[in-house]
Scaffold this motif. Structure first.
Motif, mmCIF file in Angstrom:
data_model
loop_
_atom_site.group_PDB
_atom_site.id
_atom_site.type_symbol
_atom_site.label_atom_id
_atom_site.label_comp_id
_atom_site.label_asym_id
_atom_site.label_seq_id
_atom_site.Cartn_x
_atom_site.Cartn_y
_atom_site.Cartn_z
ATOM 1 N N UNK A 93 6.456 4.757 7.977
ATOM 2 C CA UNK A 93 7.660 4.366 7.921
ATOM 3 C C UNK A 93 8.761 4.702 7.445
ATOM 4 N N UNK A 94 8.652 5.613 6.465
ATOM 5 C CA UNK A 94 9.440 6.148 5.398
ATOM 6 C C UNK A 94 10.328 6.858 6.059
ATOM 7 N N UNK A 186 6.994 -8.776 18.247
ATOM 8 C CA UNK A 186 7.092 -7.235 18.133
ATOM 9 C C UNK A 186 5.658 -6.236 17.823
ATOM 10 N N UNK A 246 2.429 -4.796 10.184
ATOM 11 C CA UNK A 246 2.770 -3.303 9.535
ATOM 12 C C UNK A 246 3.552 -2.976 8.740
ATOM 13 N N UNK A 247 2.811 -2.131 7.621
ATOM 14 C CA UNK A 247 3.090 -2.481 6.962
ATOM 15 C C UNK A 247 3.287 -0.595 6.327
ATOM 16 N N UNK A 248 4.345 -0.091 5.257
ATOM 17 C CA UNK A 248 4.863 1.297 5.009
ATOM 18 C C UNK A 248 3.302 2.171 4.123
ATOM 19 N N UNK A 267 17.452 9.713 4.936
ATOM 20 C CA UNK A 267 18.472 7.703 5.263
ATOM 21 C C UNK A 267 19.866 8.052 4.452
ATOM 22 N N UNK A 335 11.814 2.838 10.254
ATOM 23 C CA UNK A 335 12.549 3.689 9.230
ATOM 24 C C UNK A 335 13.125 4.587 9.930
ATOM 25 N N UNK B 77 9.349 -10.549 1.744
ATOM 26 C CA UNK B 77 7.909 -9.223 1.362
ATOM 27 C C UNK B 77 6.739 -9.108 2.415
ATOM 28 N N UNK B 79 7.385 -9.397 5.814
ATOM 29 C CA UNK B 79 8.100 -9.673 7.356
ATOM 30 C C UNK B 79 8.616 -8.303 6.954
ATOM 31 N N UNK B 80 8.752 -7.355 5.673
ATOM 32 C CA UNK B 80 8.924 -6.054 5.362
ATOM 33 C C UNK B 80 7.990 -5.107 5.832
ATOM 34 N N UNK B 81 8.749 -3.961 6.109
ATOM 35 C CA UNK B 81 7.726 -2.527 6.517
ATOM 36 C C UNK B 81 8.086 -1.610 5.727
ATOM 37 N N UNK B 82 8.405 -1.439 4.672
ATOM 38 C CA UNK B 82 8.949 -0.635 3.457
ATOM 39 C C UNK B 82 9.601 0.892 3.974
ATOM 40 N N UNK B 83 10.469 0.541 4.794
ATOM 41 C CA UNK B 83 10.847 1.483 5.451
ATOM 42 C C UNK B 83 11.647 2.637 4.903
ATOM 43 N N UNK B 84 12.427 1.655 4.434
ATOM 44 C CA UNK B 84 13.771 2.063 2.501
ATOM 45 C C UNK B 84 14.962 2.438 3.074
ATOM 46 N N UNK B 85 14.698 1.941 4.986
ATOM 47 C CA UNK B 85 16.109 2.470 5.112
ATOM 48 C C UNK B 85 17.647 1.941 4.007
ATOM 49 N N UNK B 97 14.051 1.034 -5.389
ATOM 50 C CA UNK B 97 12.679 0.306 -4.494
ATOM 51 C C UNK B 97 11.809 1.317 -5.735
ATOM 52 N N UNK B 102 5.425 -1.171 -2.352
ATOM 53 C CA UNK B 102 5.943 -0.733 -0.532
ATOM 54 C C UNK B 102 7.021 -1.260 -0.455
ATOM 55 N N UNK B 103 7.906 -2.460 -0.534
ATOM 56 C CA UNK B 103 9.199 -3.323 -0.160
ATOM 57 C C UNK B 103 9.625 -2.620 -1.530
#
Lengths: 718, 134
Positions: A93-94, A186, A246-248, A267, A335, B77, B79-85, B97, B102-103
């Motif tokens: 996801x990053x 989702x 879903x996690x990172x 980003x 992401x 946290x 819900x967060x998927x850790x995308x870092x946007x 971060x 992860x979050x």
């Protein structure tokens, strides 16, 4: 929508329970096999050879398809497969653009393997549910759905007689059925096709992703080559997957820090540079339409011309200011800060079975805008969005539809076909009302829609046989090769892009070699040698994304501020390094740029030999329609007379004074066709193929691809 | 809207705020695990901390970031998927971060750092106009 009623119609055909397993360094190390003829479901091992030589994604898809089919398999044989695979990086996801799936099947359009890349949540969820690939084989008796429950480790095949077929309806039905509540939606992704996929060869697959703000399932498309047609031929209405939480870190990456570093860097580039560069976050891929038009590269009226004064009516800003919702998180996987999946919300339909409904339309992306817009002489943004919506929900590829309709319109205007033949439809350039009726006919399986749905390759034959048209002229203006319609770039002035389209494995689709921009806009490959080298490097480099589950757009639709000062700006070296870092971060594999290209080359050559195994893949199949290389008609020549005359004088030292257009066209054509042949020679040599386009055994050995099954195909063709 | 106000001219870069923050939320003394960070820009102290502007709310693909009733921007946290946007798009460069987590994390204007600041360079304030809008 009565979900309970839909459920009552269901009949369980097979249930398969499995351990969820674990993901290590991006791999689950097994694939899911579903046979819908025999209702058999099983787990297959991913072998070390698969990982070493095929990596994942498209590599796994082609490898699996090869071993599931035979040299005589046709697209509608039960043994044809649909294979879906993300690849080892898929699901992180990053880093932007890391949710792609590659879908492979034997194509109803080309009769050779097609690979189509697609976003949406299915690919990541498939891996998180325990599978590196999904292999579907067989043909069901009645309409079915396949459900993969990645939370509980269950796969079911169920008869599903009552569900809708059109994507925007069935995706909503199934999301409602399988989600426990709004927040759970989702966690559902649906693959579906549509009613027109049943009656044409250009059917596509929609992969859904739930938009938590708009509260609607949106779609990305595995568009090319008719995989949706295969899907409906197999009587599959949908494949549904569910995965929660879903996690990172679900890929169990070896080095999260290096992935984070690369992702944050990109980003920030998107944050600070996108508004100044391509505005992907505002208008998506449509940004390039104005540039293409300015450089005479935008297809207008069946690729006759490269620009038009009315193009401004369908400019990206017209869409942005009037239709596209701004400021939303429009990535098709978590992401993706590039967020190119732009959307028109509350769009009211004016035609067809859903007339009067307000819908969400994803698009229009550049290819749709050019293919269904300018290429058909349609310069009305509303009309383009309506065509886009119906293509999507009916399961139709906008590129094949747009290029096919453009071909039909030119044939109509040149009186090759007439109103009687079209069933009363006046299919002139720009006629939205009559042309969208053809799309509705495709959905209903009637009238001229059945003919257009065959695509340009077969229409050429039909028009020659039934309408007495000149087959040579149709070959010149029919923009298809290997049976696949051209995607939407005018390559007449770009020898590199002629090769970029013509020397592809799957057919003329830009994802393999989109080099027109670097050739014509950025002028980064000026010499013949540069172009030949580009046709070695870029198709391999671009193939690589599909092995790992990555999107190409974040590679070159934003560039670091200092990119132009690097040694090879066309390659965007800093972004290439990001990818090497990300692959290391996930898999622990340390690649350099040479090894990266070699990984692709193995799969690329495998695909070439797969084509040969199925009777194509030779030099004769790389011939291109002359419309893609030069002016076919007097009008085209005279519209750009200054340019063509100038080239005749400068390049060929040909005295144009007193010559007729026809005479000049003949000389130009001879020159351009010989240039293309010369390019083929150079590119084949660079790729390690003989003059007939067959990979040499020597090259296969060098690549470590001298597998017995490949040698068997090429050994007598050396 | 509750937020952490700052007066950079009073800061002596003692690092007390960073220590209190990281100790409170991550049980360790580590500047890089502190929501407030003291930097030096052109030989002068810079207090870098979330202004609660809320730009990250629209960036988040899963709506894990929301504004609470006091106007504080918070991350869920779960819900967060850790995308870092949100980290990449923060206009204040104040969304944090750390590779061990992860979050992302951020200042929630709890005020513990303000209480510990010997110079009174930071304080929890309420921005009424913005609160009314929210």
């Amino acid at each position: 929508m009565d979900i309970n009623k839909l459920k009552e119609g269901r009949k369980l055909l097979k249930e398969f329970k499995y351990d969820l397993g674990s993901i290590e360094k991006g791999y689950t190390n097994r694939t899911l096999y579903v046979n819908i003829s025999e209702n058999k479901i099983e787990s297959k091992e991913v072998t070390p050879l698969m990982k070493e030589k095929f990596i994942g994604g498209k590599g796994f898809g082609l490898y699996t398809l090869w071993h599931g089919t035979t040299p005589s398999t046709k697209w509608n044989d039960p043994e044809n497969e649909i294979v879906i695979s993300g690849g080892p990086v898929c699901g992180i996801t990053q880093y932007p653009g890391a949710g792609k799936s590659l879908v492979c099947s034997i194509s109803p359009m080309t009769d050779i393997p097609i690979d189509s890349n697609v976003g949406g949540y299915f690919g990541p969820y498939l891996k998180f549910s325990g599978w590196d690939a999904l292999e579907v084989q067989g043909k069901a008796e009645n309409d079915i759905v396949v459900f993969i429950d990645g939370d509980n480790g269950v796969v079911r095949i169920e008869e599903a007689p009552l569900e809708a077929v059109d994507s925007h309806v069935i995706a909503e039905q199934l999301t409602e059925m399988y989600a426990e509540n709004e927040a759970d939606k989702r966690n559902i992704s649906v693959i579906s096709a549509g009613t027109a996929a049943e009656h044409s060869r250009m059917g596509l697959l929609n992969f859904s992703f739930y938009d938590v703000r708009r509260k609607v399932q949106r779609f990305k498309q595995a568009g090319r080559g008719g995989i949706g047609t295969v899907f409906r031929d197999k009587k599959i209405k949908a494949i549904i997957i569910k995965f929660s939480n879903v996690k990172g870190d679900l890929n169990n990456a070896v080095d999260k820090a290096i992935i984070n570093k690369a992702g944050l860097k990109l980003h920030k580039e998107m944050h600070y540079l996108d508004d100044k560069q391509n505005r992907m976050r505002q208008v998506g891929t449509a940004y390039s339409q104005e540039i293409m038009s300015a450089y005479d590269l935008l297809p207008v009226m069946n690729f006759q011309y490269g620009g038009h004064e009315d193009v401004k009516k369908i400019s990206p800003d017209v869409f942005k200011n009037n239709y596209l919702t701004q400021g939303m998180a429009d990535g098709c996987w978590y992401g993706c800060s590039m967020a190119c999946a732009k959307t028109a919300d509350g769009f009211e339909l004016l035609t067809g079975p859903y007339k009067g409904q307000k819908v969400t339309v994803d698009g229009a992306e550049y290819e749709t805008l050019a293919g269904c817009g300018s290429n058909c002489g349609i310069f009305d943004p509303r009309a383009i969005l309506e065509i886009n919506f119906y293509c999507d929900t009916y399961g139709i590829d906008t590129i094949s539809y747009g290029t096919s309709m453009a071909f039909v319109m030119e044939c109509y205007e040149r009186k090759i076909i007439n109103k009687e033949f079209t069933g009363g439809l006046e299919l002139k350039f720009g006629n939205f009302e009559d042309s969208i009726e053809v799309l509705h006919q495709m959905s209903r399986g009637e009238g001229f829609g059945l003919i257009l749905g065959q695509g340009v390759h077969r229409m050429k034959k039909i028009f020659a046989e039934k309408c007495g048209a000149d087959p040579d002229f149709l070959f010149d203006i029919g923009m298809e090769q290997k049976g696949l319609e051209y995607s939407e770039y005018v390559s007449k002035e770009s020898l590199a892009q002629q090769g970029g389209f013509g020397l592809t494995n799957k057919g003329p689709q830009h994802d393999e070699a989109w080099i027109i921009f670097m050739d014509m806009v950025n002028n980064q490959i000026p010499t013949f040698e540069d172009k030949a080298e580009a046709l070695y490097y870029f198709p391999m480099f671009r193939t690589w994304f599909g092995l790992y589950g990555l999107c190409k757009l974040p590679w070159n639709d934003v560039t670091p501020a200092n990119n132009k000062f690097t040694s090879e700006p066309a390659k965007i070296p800093e972004h290439v390094q990001n990818y090497l870092d990300v692959v290391y971060g996930v898999t622990g594999k340390k690649l350099n740029t040479t090894e990266m290209v070699r990984e692709s080359e193995r799969v690329y050559n495998f695909q070439r030999i797969f084509n040969i195994r199925l009777g194509k893949g030779l030099r004769a199949n790389d011939k291109i329609p002359y419309r893609s290389a030069g002016p076919v008609t007097k009008e085209e020549y005279e519209a750009r007379q200054e340019r063509f005359d100038g080239q005749l004088k400068e390049i060929l030292n040909y005295d144009v004074e007193g010559k007729t257009t026809e005479e000049k066209m003949a000389v130009l054509r001879k020159h351009r066709e010989s240039q293309y042949e010369k390019l083929i020679d150079a590119v084949y040599k660079r790729r390690g193929w003989n003059s007939n386009g067959v990979p040499t055994i020597e090259r296969l050995k060098d690549l470590g691809m001298d597998l017995p099954e490949l040698i068997e195909v090429v050994k007598d063709m050396q | 809207m509750k937020y952490l106000a700052k007066d950079q001219s009073k800061c002596i870069q003692c690092g007390q705020c960073e220590e209190v923050c990281s100790t409170t939320y991550f049980k360790t003394k580590d500047k890089f695990k502190s929501c407030i960070q003291i930097n030096e820009v052109e030989s002068k102290p810079e207090i870098n901390v979330c202004s609660q502007c809320g730009e990250c709310i629209d960036i988040c693909p899963v709506q894990a970031i929301t504004r609470d009733k006091l106007g504080v921007v918070r991350i869920n946290k779960k819900i967060c998927v850790g995308c870092l946007m949100c980290v990449g798009f923060c206009p204040e460069v104040a969304m944090r971060q750390h590779d061990e987590y992860l979050e992302p994390f951020k200042c929630i204007a709890c005020g513990l750092c303000a209480k510990s600041c010997p110079q009174k360079a930071i304080s929890v304030e309420v921005y009424q106009e913005a609160l009314a809008e929210n």
